[in-house]
Scaffold this motif. Structure first.
Motif, PDB file in Angstrom:
ATOM      1  N   ARG A 160     -28.482  59.835  16.814  1.00 28.10           N
ATOM      2  CA  ARG A 160     -27.673  60.155  17.716  1.00 28.10           C
ATOM      3  C   ARG A 160     -26.747  59.369  18.294  1.00 28.10           C
ATOM      4  N   TRP A 161     -25.636  60.199  18.386  1.00 28.21           N
ATOM      5  CA  TRP A 161     -24.262  59.671  18.599  1.00 28.21           C
ATOM      6  C   TRP A 161     -23.420  60.460  19.690  1.00 28.21           C
ATOM      7  N   GLY A 162     -22.519  60.243  20.539  1.00 29.34           N
ATOM      8  CA  GLY A 162     -21.630  60.451  21.562  1.00 29.34           C
ATOM      9  C   GLY A 162     -19.981  60.032  21.300  1.00 29.34           C
ATOM     10  N   LEU A 163     -19.525  60.596  21.637  1.00 28.02           N
ATOM     11  CA  LEU A 163     -17.696  59.538  22.242  1.00 28.02           C
ATOM     12  C   LEU A 163     -17.610  60.256  23.737  1.00 28.02           C
ATOM     13  N   PHE A 164     -17.283  59.181  24.358  1.00 24.66           N
ATOM     14  CA  PHE A 164     -17.054  58.845  25.615  1.00 24.66           C
ATOM     15  C   PHE A 164     -15.639  59.200  25.870  1.00 24.66           C
ATOM     16  N   ARG A 165     -15.183  59.214  27.444  1.00 22.72           N
ATOM     17  CA  ARG A 165     -13.461  58.776  27.771  1.00 22.72           C
ATOM     18  C   ARG A 165     -14.720  57.409  29.142  1.00 22.72           C
ATOM     19  N   ASN A 166     -13.744  57.194  29.510  1.00 22.74           N
ATOM     20  CA  ASN A 166     -13.950  55.892  30.439  1.00 22.74           C
ATOM     21  C   ASN A 166     -14.163  56.483  31.702  1.00 22.74           C
ATOM     22  N   GLY A 167     -14.329  56.424  32.646  1.00 20.25           N
ATOM     23  CA  GLY A 167     -13.793  57.801  34.320  1.00 20.25           C
ATOM     24  C   GLY A 167     -13.086  56.528  34.634  1.00 20.25           C
ATOM     25  N   GLU A 168     -13.192  54.837  34.923  1.00 21.57           N
ATOM     26  CA  GLU A 168     -12.422  53.950  35.518  1.00 21.57           C
ATOM     27  C   GLU A 168     -10.950  53.578  34.559  1.00 21.57           C
ATOM     28  N   HIS A 169     -11.023  53.959  33.116  1.00 27.39           N
ATOM     29  CA  HIS A 169      -9.560  53.573  32.275  1.00 27.39           C
ATOM     30  C   HIS A 169      -9.824  54.696  31.508  1.00 27.39           C
ATOM     31  N   ALA A 170      -8.580  55.134  31.691  1.00 27.60           N
ATOM     32  CA  ALA A 170      -8.762  56.501  30.430  1.00 27.60           C
ATOM     33  C   ALA A 170      -8.138  56.336  29.207  1.00 27.60           C
ATOM     34  N   GLY A 171      -7.580  55.108  29.071  1.00 27.95           N
ATOM     35  CA  GLY A 171      -7.346  54.636  27.749  1.00 27.95           C
ATOM     36  C   GLY A 171      -9.080  54.075  26.728  1.00 27.95           C
ATOM     37  N   ASP A 172      -9.577  54.122  27.393  1.00 31.09           N
ATOM     38  CA  ASP A 172     -10.548  53.808  26.760  1.00 31.09           C
ATOM     39  C   ASP A 172     -11.123  55.309  25.975  1.00 31.09           C
ATOM     40  N   PHE A 173     -11.874  54.899  25.492  1.00 28.26           N
ATOM     41  CA  PHE A 173     -13.504  55.906  23.938  1.00 28.26           C
ATOM     42  C   PHE A 173     -13.682  54.927  24.188  1.00 28.26           C
ATOM     43  N   VAL A 174     -15.729  55.553  24.320  1.00 33.74           N
ATOM     44  CA  VAL A 174     -16.530  55.065  24.014  1.00 33.74           C
ATOM     45  C   VAL A 174     -17.470  55.579  23.473  1.00 33.74           C
ATOM     46  N   GLU A 175     -18.008  55.143  22.278  1.00 32.90           N
ATOM     47  CA  GLU A 175     -18.855  55.154  21.181  1.00 32.90           C
ATOM     48  C   GLU A 175     -19.640  54.621  21.322  1.00 32.90           C
ATOM     49  N   VAL A 176     -20.965  55.817  20.463  1.00 29.20           N
ATOM     50  CA  VAL A 176     -22.243  55.453  20.923  1.00 29.20           C
ATOM     51  C   VAL A 176     -23.039  56.617  19.910  1.00 29.20           C
ATOM     52  N   TYR A 177     -23.971  55.132  19.587  1.00 30.65           N
ATOM     53  CA  TYR A 177     -24.917  55.703  18.962  1.00 30.65           C
ATOM     54  C   TYR A 177     -26.333  55.314  18.849  1.00 30.65           C
ATOM     55  N   LEU A 178     -27.504  55.882  17.973  1.00 33.24           N
ATOM     56  CA  LEU A 178     -28.732  54.920  18.386  1.00 33.24           C
ATOM     57  C   LEU A 178     -29.115  55.212  17.000  1.00 33.24           C
ATOM     58  N   VAL A 179     -29.379  53.682  16.825  1.00 32.65           N
ATOM     59  CA  VAL A 179     -30.683  53.472  15.183  1.00 32.65           C
ATOM     60  C   VAL A 179     -31.517  53.185  15.334  1.00 32.65           C
ATOM     61  N   PRO A 180     -32.785  54.252  14.587  1.00 32.15           N
ATOM     62  CA  PRO A 180     -34.003  53.933  15.048  1.00 32.15           C
ATOM     63  C   PRO A 180     -34.461  51.876  14.869  1.00 32.15           C
ATOM     64  N   THR A 181     -34.398  51.411  13.748  1.00 29.41           N
ATOM     65  CA  THR A 181     -34.785  50.370  14.048  1.00 29.41           C
ATOM     66  C   THR A 181     -33.318  48.714  13.414  1.00 29.41           C
ATOM     67  N   TRP A 182     -33.219  47.948  14.586  1.00 31.20           N
ATOM     68  CA  TRP A 182     -32.532  47.096  13.734  1.00 31.20           C
ATOM     69  C   TRP A 182     -32.129  47.163  12.332  1.00 31.20           C
ATOM     70  N   GLU A 183     -33.172  47.057  11.253  1.00 35.94           N
ATOM     71  CA  GLU A 183     -33.799  46.902   9.885  1.00 35.94           C
ATOM     72  C   GLU A 183     -32.537  48.609   9.602  1.00 35.94           C
ATOM     73  N   GLU A 184     -32.340  49.613  10.216  1.00 38.34           N
ATOM     74  CA  GLU A 184     -32.243  50.512   9.641  1.00 38.34           C
ATOM     75  C   GLU A 184     -30.101  50.491  10.462  1.00 38.34           C
ATOM     76  N   HIS A 185     -29.850  49.922  11.514  1.00 37.85           N
ATOM     77  CA  HIS A 185     -28.784  49.118  11.340  1.00 37.85           C
ATOM     78  C   HIS A 185     -28.255  47.899  10.071  1.00 37.85           C
ATOM     79  N   LEU A 186     -29.123  47.277   9.967  1.00 41.47           N
ATOM     80  CA  LEU A 186     -28.375  46.037   9.297  1.00 41.47           C
ATOM     81  C   LEU A 186     -28.154  47.100   7.325  1.00 41.47           C
ATOM     82  N   ARG A 187     -29.095  47.880   7.143  1.00 34.66           N
ATOM     83  CA  ARG A 187     -29.053  48.449   6.132  1.00 34.66           C
ATOM     84  C   ARG A 187     -27.027  49.260   5.553  1.00 34.66           C
ATOM     85  N   GLN A 188     -26.484  49.817   6.966  1.00 35.38           N
ATOM     86  CA  GLN A 188     -25.367  50.052   7.637  1.00 35.38           C
ATOM     87  C   GLN A 188     -24.652  49.488   7.096  1.00 35.38           C
TER      88      GLN A 188
END
Length: 534
Positions: free
Chosen positions: A460-488
């Protein structure tokens, strides 16, 4: 500047392996002819003979992706060598039992299926090996030579097998098939594969299988290539599926004539390999798809409307050239795009689409022939070929010229306590600060980053705006396991991914601040924050 069509063969490693594959492919076609002839005089011969093709092709459809996963998780040379030795043992047992007249039809089909399993394990692994022994600028020529290899085997194998069956018997054909596997094994033994860089622990089969499917799903280049393969192979398969009927019913040439028609296709493929370097210099890839598709459709029309061998044979030479041009172009596109860590899995999916398209197409055109006749089948296939070729304008082949070499540019994550490899899912957040004038461009640039995250592990992946700080963008993504993230971190990313991320960083006020969030039941303390481009 295009390299010579035969340049890859100047490398002794590639030359030895190519000859080994040629022997193996020719042996497989000889095996098919020998098995079919062995069953010709059995009761229910039509059923048994048709099941030979099923037993040969079914393993490719069922096992291509698992075999590609094995090729990406184990040493490819050792895997190929083990498979060839196993195939040699199976073919030798088949030869001995046939010579002793202890080969009933059901057992012959079992042996044929086992040999098909070996081929299903070999095909994606061999495709993944090619970029290891051929320079990148010779990959297109190597792909063309691969098509030549297949067509030479398809043309010469049945012809040689027919002569041997007539003069020496079926067991000799089976024995030569066993020898062909030994030839390939000998070439693999001589090849000293250099040590391969990568992660410190092997990827497990289940996660690796899912990662391969996810990579294809989130790779527009790969998906478009597979679509173009399907649009060509479905109508194009009419030639391979119905050519025996053309030789027998339309031309009255008999079995030897069938061999002549197959040889014409093989000659066309060889001519295509000779001409392709010059053609690629002068014709852009998508225009080449249109040209070869149109030429192939014209050849189908000649086969359908001109029942004379003197017209059909040259038409099949041209069809072989056009087939080789299309297939080698698609193959080269895959070779150039797929990174090493997922190459065999990508080619496994390619093989499933290619073999499945041929199998379904041949079946469909057979049904059309049964209902409306052979000429109607060829005319309909020509019409569908024209329609499919016309879609190149709206669905062009997507070329990827970026650097696909591994790039471990993410710094190692530093947590208060290292989680278990199976811990997950892992939620990764990256906070970017962007100036007002760059925000639109940043959002656009992050779409390439999104595809990179999803190809390499994110579900899963998403890009969001911070409502309190207009200049901040928050990227969010979900990886199944810690091992999968380490392989990245450790090798799934490429130099192209790095450049795309650098573009996003250039539009922001420096690298993002990254947080790794683990499940609440995890014993890991609160996540550690640190700046980097994750």
């Amino acid at each position: 500047m295009e390299t010579s069509a035969w340049a890859p063969l100047q490398d002794k490693v590639f030359r030895g392996l190519w000859i080994g594959v040629l022997a193996s492919n020719a042996g497989t076609w000889m095996q098919t002819v020998g098995a079919s002839w062995r069953l010709v005089h059995e009761p229910d011969a039509a059923t048994y003979v048709s099941l030979v093709q099923t037993a040969t092709m079914l393993p490719v459809l069922l096992l291509a992706l698992p075999s590609g996963t094995l090729a990406d998780t184990f040493d490819r040379r050792r895997l190929l060598l083990g498979v060839q030795l196993g195939l040699f043992a199976v073919a030798a047992a088949l030869t001995a039992l046939t010579a002793a007249d202890r080969m009933p039809p059901a057992l012959l089909l079992v042996f044929t299926f086992l040999l098909g399993v070996g081929q299903a394990l070999t095909l994606p692994t061999w495709q993944a090996v090619i970029p290891e022994v051929v320079p990148r600028d010779e990959l297109a020529a190597a792909s063309a030579l691969g098509a030549v290899n297949t067509n030479l085997a398809r043309s010469a194998g049945p012809a040689v097998a027919g002569l041997i069956v007539a003069h020496a018997g079926v067991p000799v054909v089976f024995g030569l098939n066993a020898v062909s596997f030994a030839v390939f094994a000998a070439a693999l033994i001589r090849w000293r594969r250099p040590p391969q860089g990568g992660t410190t622990h092997a990827e497990r089969f289940g996660p690796a299988l899912r990662a391969g499917g996810r990579y294809v799903r989130y790779s527009p280049v790969v998906r478009r290539t597979l679509l173009r393969v399907l649009l060509f192979v479905l109508p194009g398969s009419v030639v391979w599926g119905l050519l025996p009927l053309v030789a027998d019913r339309e031309l009255g040439m008999g079995p030897s004539g069938y061999g002549v028609l197959l040889a014409a296709l093989g000659v066309g493929a060889i001519l295509g390999a000779l001409l392709m370097p010059r053609i690629r210099e002068r014709v852009p890839p998508n225009r080449l798809l249109i040209l070869s598709g149109t030429v192939y459709a014209a050849a189908l029309l000649i086969v359908a409307l001109v029942p004379y061998a003197m017209a059909v044979v040259p038409a099949l030479v041209v069809a072989g050239l056009a087939w080789m041009a299309q297939v080698s172009r698609m193959n080269a596109s895959m070779q150039l795009f797929l990174p090493n860590w997922v190459r065999a899995r990508g080619f496994a999916v390619y093989q499933v689409v290619f073999a499945g398209g041929q199998a379904f197409g041949a079946f469909a055109w057979g049904q059309v022939t049964q209902a409306w006749g052979l000429r109607a089948a060829y005319l309909a296939a020509a019409a569908f070929m024209v329609l499919g070729t016309a879609t190149v304008r709206w669905l062009p082949l997507r070329e990827q010229t970026g650097d696909r070499s591994p790039a471990a540019y993410w710094p190692e994550p530093h947590l208060m306590l290292e989680p278990h490899l199976d811990e997950g899912p892992v939620l990764v957040t990256a906070t970017w600060r962007v100036k007002p004038e760059n925000r639109a461009a940043f959002v656009a640039a992050m779409q390439a980053v999104r595809r990179s995250r999803q190809r390499t592990g994110a579900t899963r992946w998403g890009l969001f705006r911070n409502g309190e700080h207009a200049g901040d963008f928050v990227e969010v993504y979900l990886v199944p396991t810690w091992e999968e993230h380490l392989r990245q971190h450790e090798g799934r990313l490429t130099t192209s991914d790095e450049r795309e991320e650098e573009h996003a960083v250039a539009l922001a006020e420096g690298p993002a601040t990254v947080t790794h969030l683990l499940p609440a039941h995890s014993p890991v303390p609160p996540p550690h924050r640190h700046p980097r481009t994750d």
